[in-house]
Motif scaffolding. Sequence first.
Motif, mmCIF file in Angstrom:
data_model
loop_
_atom_site.group_PDB
_atom_site.id
_atom_site.type_symbol
_atom_site.label_atom_id
_atom_site.label_comp_id
_atom_site.label_asym_id
_atom_site.label_seq_id
_atom_site.Cartn_x
_atom_site.Cartn_y
_atom_site.Cartn_z
ATOM 1 N N LYS A 137 0.824 -1.206 0.000
ATOM 2 C CA LYS A 137 0.000 0.000 0.000
ATOM 3 C C LYS A 137 0.861 1.260 0.000
ATOM 4 N N ILE A 138 0.307 2.321 -0.567
ATOM 5 C CA ILE A 138 0.960 3.630 -0.555
ATOM 6 C C ILE A 138 0.620 4.326 0.756
ATOM 7 N N ASN A 139 1.651 4.784 1.450
ATOM 8 C CA ASN A 139 1.440 5.493 2.717
ATOM 9 C C ASN A 139 1.095 6.953 2.437
ATOM 10 N N HIS A 159 -2.614 3.321 2.751
ATOM 11 C CA HIS A 159 -2.569 3.298 4.209
ATOM 12 C C HIS A 159 -2.596 4.740 4.680
ATOM 13 N N ALA A 160 -3.692 5.139 5.321
ATOM 14 C CA ALA A 160 -3.835 6.512 5.799
ATOM 15 C C ALA A 160 -3.001 6.714 7.058
ATOM 16 N N LYS A 164 13.878 2.760 21.018
ATOM 17 C CA LYS A 164 13.968 2.980 19.585
ATOM 18 C C LYS A 164 12.763 3.791 19.135
ATOM 19 N N PRO A 165 12.982 4.932 18.490
ATOM 20 C CA PRO A 165 11.852 5.787 18.118
ATOM 21 C C PRO A 165 10.960 5.162 17.050
ATOM 22 N N TRP A 166 9.680 5.433 17.167
ATOM 23 C CA TRP A 166 8.693 5.015 16.159
ATOM 24 C C TRP A 166 8.955 5.788 14.869
ATOM 25 N N ARG A 167 8.879 5.093 13.744
ATOM 26 C CA ARG A 167 9.086 5.721 12.455
ATOM 27 C C ARG A 167 7.984 5.310 11.488
ATOM 28 N N GLN A 168 7.663 6.199 10.588
ATOM 29 C CA GLN A 168 6.641 5.904 9.584
ATOM 30 C C GLN A 168 7.010 6.583 8.273
#
Length: 390
Positions: free
Chosen positions: A6-8, A40-41, A98-102
């Motif tokens: 999916k495209i983020n 993916h919203a 560990k930092p969350w990444r998106q």
Amino acid sequence: MAERIKINVGVIFGGRSVEHEVSIISGQQAMAALDQEKYHAVPIYIAKDGQWYSGEALADVASFREMKKLLAAAIPVELSVNFGQKELVERSGSRLKKPWRQRIDVALPVGHGTSVEDGCLQGLLEMAGIPYAGPGVLSSAVGMDKIMMKAVLRENNLPVVDYLAYSSWQWHEDGERLVAEIKEKLGLPLVVKPANLGSSIGISRVADEQALAEAIELAASFSDRLIVEKAVQPLREINCAVLGAPGQTVASVCEEPMAAADILSFADKYLNAGPAKGMSGSKRRILDADDALALRLQDLAQQAFAALDCRGVCRVDFLINEASGDIFVNELNTIPGSLAFYLFEPAGLAFDALVERLIHIALERQRQQERLITVYASNILAQGSFKGKK
């Protein structure tokens, strides 16, 4: 069978703007319209203090009723401005965690007003190398400033009402002279507006000198640039949206919003419509598709869209003198409330298809930008001393 990638889509809403809550509604509508099979919203909320947040908790409009609780559940983030990284990173005070990444593949800005619709956010996305829906930096800045916008429209032979523009310091230093000049050049009645706000915030219609002074004072409390327009009467207001990119545009149906007073107010647009519908729920009448006026307005809307070099979806608002039939382009909304989906649905374009088209336009624009020369690979500083040269 392999799962489809999916495209983020980073849906950006909120912001340090008086149109903050309107933007939240638009953001929720846009996320709901995304095809979950393809996209993916990723909700990206900019709080009123300018802090950025993400996380699934932001995808529920009801959660915004308890803001303190919502922000405690959301993830504080920053957008990486390293070109091409295209990533949200958690703001964490811990070196152990560990930092969350998106990753963000494409951004869908649905912020309204200052700092989010005026080119600031668009410039940030440009710096980060993230493709984004909607007009670029210059188009957004011009579209947000009513003074500059009218100058560009007039230069492109599009009809605008007579107006005068001032800075707030001029009003505070010599208000009596301004009132006299306005009355002499424009007469009464008038419409006074902050130069860089939407949603009818800070706008007043005035019929006498005392009301004029009060209206300028109100507008100056919202913006350091003011515009005073000759009022159109008897007035008819009609809106038309445009979707596309330069050379490839389509106009929506034309709508006539029903106002409770002389001009459409913030309440007419949003409070009377219900929080779930936003601008789409306001009372309005759709003009017949073959109506000569509708065809003329659709043509003018596309000309205005082209004059500002817009992309994505914009709503063009018109003022019409019912007595003379004169038409004036009032303004362009470069990120219209609810993305103006309600103006395309009557012609058969559903909201999900509209949002998908916006994403495709954003990605195509990025491909075009990548073909341009922006830097040279050579380093002229390695060729010798430049001391004293210019």
